[in-house]
Design a protein around this motif. Structure first.
Motif, PDB file in Angstrom:
ATOM      1  N   TYR A  31       0.829  -1.203   0.000  1.00 32.89           N
ATOM      2  CA  TYR A  31       0.000   0.000   0.000  1.00 32.89           C
ATOM      3  C   TYR A  31       0.867   1.257   0.000  1.00 32.89           C
ATOM      4  N   CYS A  32       1.904   1.276   0.844  1.00 32.67           N
ATOM      5  CA  CYS A  32       2.733   2.475   0.982  1.00 32.67           C
ATOM      6  C   CYS A  32       3.689   2.659  -0.195  1.00 32.67           C
ATOM      7  N   ASN A  33       4.013   1.585  -0.915  1.00 33.39           N
ATOM      8  CA  ASN A  33       4.906   1.688  -2.063  1.00 33.39           C
ATOM      9  C   ASN A  33       4.163   1.918  -3.368  1.00 33.39           C
ATOM     10  N   GLY A  34       2.831   1.909  -3.323  1.00 29.71           N
ATOM     11  CA  GLY A  34       2.059   2.135  -4.538  1.00 29.71           C
ATOM     12  C   GLY A  34       1.889   0.900  -5.395  1.00 29.71           C
ATOM     13  N   ASP A  35       2.255  -0.292  -4.876  1.00 30.80           N
ATOM     14  CA  ASP A  35       2.085  -1.527  -5.646  1.00 30.80           C
ATOM     15  C   ASP A  35       0.658  -2.049  -5.600  1.00 30.80           C
ATOM     16  N   ALA A  36      -0.150  -1.569  -4.676  1.00 25.62           N
ATOM     17  CA  ALA A  36      -1.541  -2.019  -4.550  1.00 25.62           C
ATOM     18  C   ALA A  36      -2.361  -0.898  -3.929  1.00 25.62           C
ATOM     19  N   VAL A  37      -3.671  -0.927  -4.211  1.00 27.82           N
ATOM     20  CA  VAL A  37      -4.607   0.045  -3.659  1.00 27.82           C
ATOM     21  C   VAL A  37      -5.647  -0.723  -2.845  1.00 27.82           C
TER      22      VAL A  37
ATOM     23  N   LEU B  39      -9.654   8.515  -6.051  1.00 26.00           N
ATOM     24  CA  LEU B  39      -9.087   8.622  -7.395  1.00 26.00           C
ATOM     25  C   LEU B  39      -8.252   7.395  -7.744  1.00 26.00           C
ATOM     26  N   ALA B  40      -7.461   6.926  -6.790  1.00 22.64           N
ATOM     27  CA  ALA B  40      -6.631   5.744  -7.051  1.00 22.64           C
ATOM     28  C   ALA B  40      -7.492   4.516  -7.293  1.00 22.64           C
ATOM     29  N   ASP B  41      -8.573   4.372  -6.519  1.00 17.45           N
ATOM     30  CA  ASP B  41      -9.464   3.227  -6.697  1.00 17.45           C
ATOM     31  C   ASP B  41     -10.155   3.283  -8.054  1.00 17.45           C
ATOM     32  N   ALA B  42     -10.572   4.488  -8.471  1.00 16.68           N
ATOM     33  CA  ALA B  42     -11.201   4.630  -9.791  1.00 16.68           C
ATOM     34  C   ALA B  42     -10.195   4.353 -10.893  1.00 16.68           C
ATOM     35  N   GLY B  43      -8.961   4.827 -10.729  1.00 13.59           N
ATOM     36  CA  GLY B  43      -7.946   4.563 -11.741  1.00 13.59           C
ATOM     37  C   GLY B  43      -7.618   3.099 -11.879  1.00 13.59           C
ATOM     38  N   ARG B  44      -7.627   2.382 -10.736  1.00  8.29           N
ATOM     39  CA  ARG B  44      -7.374   0.946 -10.791  1.00  8.29           C
ATOM     40  C   ARG B  44      -8.463   0.240 -11.583  1.00  8.29           C
ATOM     41  N   GLY B  45      -9.724   0.690 -11.477  1.00  8.81           N
ATOM     42  CA  GLY B  45     -10.809   0.045 -12.209  1.00  8.81           C
ATOM     43  C   GLY B  45     -10.728   0.276 -13.709  1.00  8.81           C
ATOM     44  N   ARG B  46     -10.105   1.433 -14.124  1.00  5.85           N
ATOM     45  CA  ARG B  46     -10.029   1.706 -15.562  1.00  5.85           C
ATOM     46  C   ARG B  46      -8.902   0.942 -16.232  1.00  5.85           C
ATOM     47  N   ARG B  47      -7.885   0.535 -15.445  1.00 10.43           N
ATOM     48  CA  ARG B  47      -6.752  -0.157 -16.056  1.00 10.43           C
ATOM     49  C   ARG B  47      -7.015  -1.651 -16.034  1.00 10.43           C
ATOM     50  N   GLN B  48      -7.718  -2.122 -17.023  1.00 10.88           N
ATOM     51  CA  GLN B  48      -7.961  -3.550 -17.125  1.00 10.88           C
ATOM     52  C   GLN B  48      -6.847  -4.206 -17.922  1.00 10.88           C
TER      53      GLN B  48
ATOM     54  N   LYS C 130     -19.445  21.515  -5.996  1.00  4.35           N
ATOM     55  CA  LYS C 130     -19.242  21.045  -7.364  1.00  4.35           C
ATOM     56  C   LYS C 130     -18.363  19.802  -7.348  1.00  4.35           C
ATOM     57  N   VAL C 131     -18.721  18.821  -8.176  1.00  2.07           N
ATOM     58  CA  VAL C 131     -17.921  17.604  -8.296  1.00  2.07           C
ATOM     59  C   VAL C 131     -17.719  17.294  -9.775  1.00  2.07           C
ATOM     60  N   SER C 132     -16.690  16.530 -10.044  1.00  2.00           N
ATOM     61  CA  SER C 132     -16.405  16.052 -11.398  1.00  2.00           C
ATOM     62  C   SER C 132     -15.711  14.714 -11.268  1.00  2.00           C
ATOM     63  N   ARG C 133     -15.317  14.158 -12.404  1.00  2.00           N
ATOM     64  CA  ARG C 133     -14.648  12.862 -12.373  1.00  2.00           C
ATOM     65  C   ARG C 133     -13.313  12.938 -11.640  1.00  2.00           C
ATOM     66  N   SER C 134     -12.603  14.059 -11.786  1.00  2.00           N
ATOM     67  CA  SER C 134     -11.286  14.202 -11.164  1.00  2.00           C
ATOM     68  C   SER C 134     -11.322  14.944  -9.834  1.00  2.00           C
ATOM     69  N   ASP C 135     -12.479  15.409  -9.409  1.00  2.00           N
ATOM     70  CA  ASP C 135     -12.567  16.186  -8.171  1.00  2.00           C
ATOM     71  C   ASP C 135     -13.783  15.740  -7.361  1.00  2.00           C
ATOM     72  N   PRO C 136     -13.695  14.619  -6.648  1.00  2.00           N
ATOM     73  CA  PRO C 136     -14.830  14.135  -5.847  1.00  2.00           C
ATOM     74  C   PRO C 136     -14.941  14.905  -4.539  1.00  2.00           C
ATOM     75  N   GLU C 137     -16.049  14.692  -3.858  1.00  2.00           N
ATOM     76  CA  GLU C 137     -16.269  15.273  -2.538  1.00  2.00           C
ATOM     77  C   GLU C 137     -16.659  14.152  -1.572  1.00  2.00           C
TER      78      GLU C 137
END
Length: 428
Positions: A42-48, A78-87, A355-362
């Motif tokens: 988790y801390c090295n960025g190898d997994a989310v 954002l990291a969790d969403a990015g992980r879902g897009r990288r299939q 205001k929210v967007s894909r790159s700026d959640p609340e």
């Protein structure tokens, strides 16, 4: 901070909190009930992490500030969403063609039988094709004969009206061919009650629906489409490990020890527990499209209100161990005992709109308290984006949240190092 990789930004902040705490990976992993190697990844960025709860517990153990908690949650989303897009790209397996072999022995007879069956199938297909063509020609000839019969019948009765009566089939066909006036009347009747799936016919609108010029989607079109928002709700979050209580209709001997926060939903489901005194709900709102979405407000809706449950009260966590925490931003309180409960911003914090967007959640935090009632409730989140608007319901997986007062209920706590629930000091 802005970085090219959402996973890297999340891991950097996680690693910064860990290093600042002065604790080793082994010490932290033991308190988080996870392996040291998993925490390293988790801390090295190898997994989310698939769930945010262990991340928040780690941050609190590292004494993160309220602002750092909010920023860490945002980066995790954002990291969790990015992980879902990288299939991962799947490679099609190489299909090896079978190598033809010479027939041996009885295989010759089998191959001859298969060839005969294939020839028989081709013969049947040719027969069906010929029959189909013959039926088509017959139908065309019948249509031509019917047209000649209609022409002859209308010519015989058109001038003097004394022609021979048409055959029954001809009369039926003539009845289905109305005049221009009749056709117009049929269209008018049809346009008066348009189908919900199709737009009304052009013409004068009904008296109760004034004519309106629309340059964009109709209200029905705007609300029928999927909302451009995604909401992730955590109905059993804990503001700190010792603050949450649950009412359970069981004796202490039949209740499991307090779970870690990430296992609270399963513990609640097994014991059919109800949040006692207050319920701490967090939810994350993120845009799903390219457009910015405005969150216009937050409303509290009551599904049911009853007398408080007469069950035993069980405190989560272990008293005196890691208790206490700050108030995160975007926090609201709800007094469920009020006649009309409202979501009120915590002191010093701003309210809607956001205001929210894909790159700026609340991330929003709601603390709902009850003392005099057992309340079933949910939240509504009105939104707008350009010409579109709607309202999202925030609840517990399709069911209302449920919070019950616990005043006067027998209270129990689980001491650190103990083996069973013990009566707490006094009652609630």
């Amino acid at each position: 901070m802005a970085d090219g990789s959402t996973e890297t930004g999340f891991a950097e902040l996680l690693r910064e909190l860990k290093n600042r705490s002065g604790h080793s990976y082994g010490t932290l992993a033991k308190q988080l009930h996870m392996s040291t190697s998993t925490l390293h990844r988790y801390c090295n960025g190898d997994a989310v992490p698939a769930d945010y709860a262990p991340v928040e517990r780690l941050a609190r153990l590292c004494r993160a500030t309220p602002g750092e908690l909010v920023e860490l949650h945002r980066r995790w989303v954002l990291a969790d969403a990015g992980r879902g897009r990288r299939q991962p790209v799947r490679e099609e397996p190489v299909r090896e063609e079978p190598v033809p072999q010479e027939p041996v022995g009885g295989e010759v007879a089998v191959q001859e039988q298969e060839q005969e069956q294939e020839q028989d199938g081709r013969s049947r297909r040719r027969t069906r094709t010929v029959l189909l063509a013959a039926l088509t020609v017959t139908a065309l000839l019948g249509t031509a004969a019917l047209a000649l019969s209609l022409n002859h019948s209308s010519g015989g009765a058109g001038h003097d009206g004394k022609g021979a009566p048409p055959a029954a089939g001809t009369a039926s066909v003539r009845h289905r061919a109305p005049t221009a006036g009749a056709a117009q009347g049929t269209d008018s009747a049809r346009s008066a009650t348009p189908s919900p799936a199709s737009p009304p016919a052009t013409g004068t609108p009904p008296p109760d629906k004034p004519s309106t010029s629309h340059t964009g989607p109709t209200p029905q079109d705007r609300t029928a489409a999927a909302p451009p928002l995604a909401v992730t709700t955590h109905p059993y979050a804990w503001p700190d490990p010792c603050s949450q209580h649950y009412l359970v209709d069981r004796a202490p001997a039949d209740v499991s020890p307090p779970p870690p926060e990430q296992d609270a939903p399963a513990w609640v489901a097994v014991h059919k527990a109800v949040s006692a005194g207050e319920q701490y709900v967090t939810f994350t709102v993120q845009g799903t499209g390219s457009d910015t979405v405005v969150l216009e407000g937050l409303s509290v809706r009551m599904a049911d209100r009853r007398a408080p449950l007469a069950w035993n009260d069980y405190a989560m966590g272990y008293p005196g161990v890691g208790c206490g925490g700050g108030v995160p931003t975007r926090s609201f309180t709800v007094a469920l005992d009020a006649l009309r409960p409202e979501a009120v911003p915590e002191s010093g914090q701003r309210g809607f709109p956001f205001k929210v967007s894909r790159s700026d959640p609340e991330v929003f935090h709601v603390t709902a308290d009850a003392s005099a009632y057992d309340v079933s409730w949910y939240l509504e989140l009105p939104w707008s984006s350009g010409t579109r608007h709607g309202t999202l319901r925030v609840d517990d997986g399709g069911r209302p949240f449920r919070t019950s007062g616990n005043n006067g209920r027998p209270a129990y706590a689980f001491p650190l190092g103990g083996e069973k629930w013990e009566p707490a000091s006094g009652t609630h």
